[in-house]
Design a protein around this motif. Structure first.
Motif, PDB file in Angstrom:
ATOM      1  N   MET A 145      21.094 -14.231  -8.624  1.00 62.91           N
ATOM      2  CA  MET A 145      20.331 -13.712  -9.766  1.00 62.91           C
ATOM      3  C   MET A 145      19.105 -12.920  -9.328  1.00 62.91           C
ATOM      4  O   MET A 145      18.654 -12.021 -10.056  1.00 62.91           O
ATOM      5  N   ILE A 146      18.538 -13.253  -8.160  1.00 59.39           N
ATOM      6  CA  ILE A 146      17.354 -12.516  -7.693  1.00 59.39           C
ATOM      7  C   ILE A 146      17.720 -11.413  -6.706  1.00 59.39           C
ATOM      8  O   ILE A 146      16.838 -10.747  -6.165  1.00 59.39           O
ATOM      9  N   ASN A 147      19.019 -11.225  -6.467  1.00 58.52           N
ATOM     10  CA  ASN A 147      19.471 -10.193  -5.537  1.00 58.52           C
ATOM     11  C   ASN A 147      18.946  -8.812  -5.969  1.00 58.52           C
ATOM     12  O   ASN A 147      18.995  -8.453  -7.152  1.00 58.52           O
ATOM     13  N   ALA A 148      18.444  -8.047  -5.003  1.00 58.56           N
ATOM     14  CA  ALA A 148      17.813  -6.757  -5.310  1.00 58.56           C
ATOM     15  C   ALA A 148      18.772  -5.802  -6.010  1.00 58.56           C
ATOM     16  O   ALA A 148      18.383  -5.098  -6.962  1.00 58.56           O
ATOM     17  N   LEU A 290       9.711  -3.929   5.108  1.00 63.08           N
ATOM     18  CA  LEU A 290       8.383  -3.399   5.418  1.00 63.08           C
ATOM     19  C   LEU A 290       8.096  -3.406   6.912  1.00 63.08           C
ATOM     20  O   LEU A 290       7.212  -2.703   7.385  1.00 63.08           O
ATOM     21  N   THR A 291       8.866  -4.219   7.687  1.00 62.38           N
ATOM     22  CA  THR A 291       8.654  -4.299   9.146  1.00 62.38           C
ATOM     23  C   THR A 291       9.980  -4.190   9.883  1.00 62.38           C
ATOM     24  O   THR A 291      10.205  -4.861  10.877  1.00 62.38           O
ATOM     25  N   ALA A 411       3.291  -6.076  -4.587  1.00 59.76           N
ATOM     26  CA  ALA A 411       2.598  -5.866  -5.864  1.00 59.76           C
ATOM     27  C   ALA A 411       2.276  -4.395  -6.086  1.00 59.76           C
ATOM     28  O   ALA A 411       2.275  -3.906  -7.216  1.00 59.76           O
ATOM     29  N   ASN A 412       2.013  -3.661  -4.996  1.00 64.55           N
ATOM     30  CA  ASN A 412       1.751  -2.224  -5.108  1.00 64.55           C
ATOM     31  C   ASN A 412       3.034  -1.434  -5.303  1.00 64.55           C
ATOM     32  O   ASN A 412       3.055  -0.439  -6.024  1.00 64.55           O
ATOM     33  N   LEU A 413       4.101  -1.880  -4.653  1.00 63.19           N
ATOM     34  CA  LEU A 413       5.376  -1.166  -4.756  1.00 63.19           C
ATOM     35  C   LEU A 413       6.005  -1.338  -6.136  1.00 63.19           C
ATOM     36  O   LEU A 413       6.511  -0.390  -6.725  1.00 63.19           O
ATOM     37  N   ILE A 457      13.529 -16.465  -0.986  1.00 64.19           N
ATOM     38  CA  ILE A 457      12.933 -15.837  -2.171  1.00 64.19           C
ATOM     39  C   ILE A 457      11.921 -14.766  -1.775  1.00 64.19           C
ATOM     40  O   ILE A 457      11.891 -13.665  -2.350  1.00 64.19           O
ATOM     41  N   ILE A 458      11.077 -15.073  -0.789  1.00 62.33           N
ATOM     42  CA  ILE A 458      10.068 -14.093  -0.368  1.00 62.33           C
ATOM     43  C   ILE A 458      10.728 -12.872   0.265  1.00 62.33           C
ATOM     44  O   ILE A 458      10.417 -11.729  -0.093  1.00 62.33           O
ATOM     45  N   PHE A 459      11.653 -13.091   1.203  1.00 65.36           N
ATOM     46  CA  PHE A 459      12.341 -11.964   1.821  1.00 65.36           C
ATOM     47  C   PHE A 459      13.088 -11.141   0.767  1.00 65.36           C
ATOM     48  O   PHE A 459      13.069  -9.903   0.792  1.00 65.36           O
ATOM     49  N   ASN A 460      13.751 -11.824  -0.136  1.00 66.96           N
ATOM     50  CA  ASN A 460      14.499 -11.122  -1.172  1.00 66.96           C
ATOM     51  C   ASN A 460      13.570 -10.269  -2.028  1.00 66.96           C
ATOM     52  O   ASN A 460      13.900  -9.142  -2.388  1.00 66.96           O
ATOM     53  N   HIS A 461      12.388 -10.817  -2.341  1.00 63.32           N
ATOM     54  CA  HIS A 461      11.477 -10.071  -3.206  1.00 63.32           C
ATOM     55  C   HIS A 461      10.952  -8.814  -2.523  1.00 63.32           C
ATOM     56  O   HIS A 461      10.679  -7.808  -3.196  1.00 63.32           O
ATOM     57  N   LEU A 462      10.821  -8.849  -1.214  1.00 63.73           N
ATOM     58  CA  LEU A 462      10.422  -7.632  -0.499  1.00 63.73           C
ATOM     59  C   LEU A 462      11.448  -6.536  -0.730  1.00 63.73           C
ATOM     60  O   LEU A 462      11.101  -5.363  -0.931  1.00 63.73           O
ATOM     61  N   ASN A 463      12.734  -6.904  -0.706  1.00 58.41           N
ATOM     62  CA  ASN A 463      13.801  -5.933  -0.956  1.00 58.41           C
ATOM     63  C   ASN A 463      13.848  -5.511  -2.415  1.00 58.41           C
ATOM     64  O   ASN A 463      14.151  -4.355  -2.722  1.00 58.41           O
ATOM     65  N   VAL A 464      13.535  -6.444  -3.325  1.00 55.88           N
ATOM     66  CA  VAL A 464      13.477  -6.099  -4.751  1.00 55.88           C
ATOM     67  C   VAL A 464      12.396  -5.060  -5.008  1.00 55.88           C
ATOM     68  O   VAL A 464      12.607  -4.071  -5.723  1.00 55.88           O
ATOM     69  N   ALA A 465      11.224  -5.270  -4.419  1.00 52.50           N
ATOM     70  CA  ALA A 465      10.104  -4.352  -4.636  1.00 52.50           C
ATOM     71  C   ALA A 465      10.431  -2.950  -4.134  1.00 52.50           C
ATOM     72  O   ALA A 465      10.086  -1.950  -4.783  1.00 52.50           O
TER      73      ALA A 465
END
Length: 609
Positions: A145-148, A290-291, A411-413, A457-465
């Protein structure tokens, strides 16, 4: 018998008080209640995501109008102008359109359809996964469900979210051995043709569980009936549609015959698409976009790929030995679907969204069953298991706190999604409620999984952003439509690559003055100018997408690379520069075409390559 003494009454009360409630010792009833609570949690979280990202993508994918028009034609009892897109998505969008308020009701209907289906997709993912991985299904459903890519395509009013829903629903009914699976599979084929494989999956499972010859004939008849809509649609494609080099069937025909030089062979292949499906389903579990250039990130990605391959193979092998026919259903759909797209010469990641969850589920099934086998074959002291769980919990908790600072960049992306990872983390702990209520064993294991999920969740959210960003991708075409309406008032013809998208934002009387650049084929700028004059085109919109997409065969078929000379915002012969519309790094150059015959200019465009 005499009256019970005070001592007997006290002992009886003690027995009644110490006796646990019936529900604690009723696993089946407890499991049903637990599943209901988890479904409610997933549904509420899905609704939150639907509301959060409703209308996030300002300009829709350019395929949206084609889906919508097919449904509109059929509901008007007319034959569609093109049979390329299957009709169910467009029909559902058209049925929702009258309910939409304000401007652009068609576009809002597309968003609303996805918003409705997304929460149900989450529930279906859980209900399917529990057949293979038991109580761990809740973690799997949340990951999906949180997949980018799932979230991104929820913001695009095209077929993928609808296709995912009908695919999941069909497999759900197949798992339940319901004949309704044939009806749902039939509908799914009219979302996208590849779902005809689901009819085969339902038939194969019926043959495995058949009791007599009559069952065989019933299943065969239902399979035939389920295929009738697709057969009729293919007949319509053959007899009614205009010959098009971009129709799916035409492209495959050209590839098989080797008759097209424009279709690149380097765009196809199993290895290439294994990388794509890994990128859709596995990469975001541990990848930090991002890295991505750092060596540690590369090591983690390599480990992720190793995990994906080995766990998937392990899941398939275990399923074979255990004769798990539910895994067979998934494989029957996954393998042909994957191969079709692996040899379709346009490697677009969104095509794999309806199937990535199967590969991921089989991988998790492999780990789940593998650990059970190890536990059965080797007697591991309980203390060692608890110690390992505590060590893993500690490691992933430290990792979680180490990567949390990346959320500031996210948050910026994508400002809109700033709270989503925290809502997903809240869901993790809400999952513990039924676990504690019904006194299930293994609380340390649950916290160990939660610690792993925190990192995911954190890694996934980086891809979502990165994937969803601010939702302004292609917004320059909305700005182009506004310019055309405000400055030109739609009275003179405009040539653009995105006619169907501009039509969404323009009144019907202006739509007839738009000309599709892809339908004009010129050898150079002068040749294009002559053809523009013949079609009475006054304004030409050159967009940066032309620069990007001319490297892709899909658009090279339109010879748009010959327009590269309009990339620079300056006069070029009869093309008089008017203005530039900018959207971040993307832009649209607008030119006004003057008298072609009075200009003689250099048509060597090598300087613009």
């Amino acid at each position: 018998m005499g009256k019970p003494t005070r001592k007997r009454i006290a002992s009886r009360r003690k027995l009644e008080i110490s006796q646990p409630s019936e529900s604690v010792f009723n696993p089946e009833q407890n499991n049903r209640k637990m599943e209901l609570i988890i479904c409610i949690i997933l549904f509420v979280f899905g609704v939150y995501q639907s509301v959060l990202f409703y209308g996030h993508q300002i300009v829709p994918n350019s395929d949206f109008p084609a889906f919508y028009e097919v449904g509109k034609a059929l509901l008007s009892f007319e034959l569609p102008g093109s049979f390329k897109r299957a009709p169910v998505t467009g029909i559902l969008q058209n049925l929702l359109t009258p309910l939409m308020p304000g401007n652009y009701p068609e576009l809002k209907a597309g968003w609303f359809l996805n918003a409705i289906l997304h929460p149900f997709n989450g529930i279906l993912l859980f209900l399917l996964a529990k057949h293979l991985i038991g109580k761990s299904a809740k973690w799997f459903a949340l990951i999906c469900m949180i997949n980018a890519w799932v979230l991104y395509l929820m913001t695009e009013p095209i077929a993928e979210t609808t296709l995912l829903f009908f695919t999941l629903l069909t497999i759900y009914f197949i798992f339940r051995r319901s004949k309704w699976s044939y009806l749902i599979a039939s509908i799914a084929t009219m979302v996208r043709y590849e779902c005809a494989i689901l009819i085969l999956a339902a038939f194969v499972i019926d043959m495995i569980y058949r009791k007599n010859r009559r069952d065989c004939f019933v299943s065969l008849g239902l399979s035939f009936l389920a295929g009738i809509p697709l057969l009729l649609w293919m007949l319509g494609t053959h007899f009614h549609s205009e010959p098009s080099s971009l129709h799916y069937l035409s492209i495959f025909k050209q590839m098989l015959s080797g008759s097209s030089e424009d279709i690149p062979k380097n765009k196809i292949g199993i290895i290439r698409h294994l990388g794509i499906i890994w990128g859709v389903g596995y990469k975001n579990l541990t990848s930090n976009p991002l890295t991505s250039g750092k060596s540690l990130s590369g090591i983690i990605v390599g480990m992720n790929k190793f995990f994906a391959i080995t766990s998937f193979i392990l899941g398939c092998v275990i399923a074979v030995f255990k004769r798990n026919w539910k895994v067979l259903v998934l494989v029957i759909f996954l393998f042909p679907y994957f191969l079709i797209h692996a040899y379709y010469p346009f490697p677009i990641p969104r095509f794999h969204v309806p199937s990535f969850w199967i590969a991921l589920l089989i991988s998790i099934y492999g780990i789940y069953e593998g650990l059970k086998i190890v536990n059965q074959k080797f007697t591991i002291p309980k203390g060692i298991i608890i110690l390992l769980q505590l060590l893993l919990t500690t490691f992933f908790t430290f990792w979680f706190f180490k990567i949390i600072p990346n959320l500031k960049t996210c948050a910026n992306l994508c400002p809109k999604a700033v709270m989503m990872p925290w809502m997903a983390i809240a869901v993790l702990f809400l999952f513990l409620i039924p676990f504690l209520i019904f006194r299930y064993k293994g609380i340390i294991r649950e916290f160990c999984i939660i610690s792993i999920m925190l990192v995911i969740i954190i890694f996934n959210h980086l891809n979502v952003a990165v994937r969803l960003n601010t939702g302004t991708y292609d917004a320059e075409f909305k700005m182009l439509a506004d310019w055309y309406q405000d400055e030109i008032h739609g009275q003179e013809k405009l040539a653009t690559t995105m006619v169907s998208v501009l039509n969404i934002y323009l009144p019907s009387e202006m739509q007839k003055n738009l000309v599709n650049l892809r339908e004009i084929k010129g050898e150079n700028l002068l040749d294009y100018a002559i053809q523009f004059k013949e079609k009475e085109v006054t304004y030409i919109a050159w967009d940066l997408r032309i620069e990007k997409i001319t490297k892709e065969a899909y658009y090279n078929l339109g010879h748009l690379n010959n327009l590269r000379g309009l990339k620079l915002p300056q006069d070029n012969g009869p093309y008089k520069f008017v203005t530039q519309i900018k959207n971040g790094k993307n832009f649209v150059n607008i030119f006004k075409l003057e008298d072609v015959n009075s200009y003689l200019f250099n048509t060597d465009l090598s300087q613009y390559k």
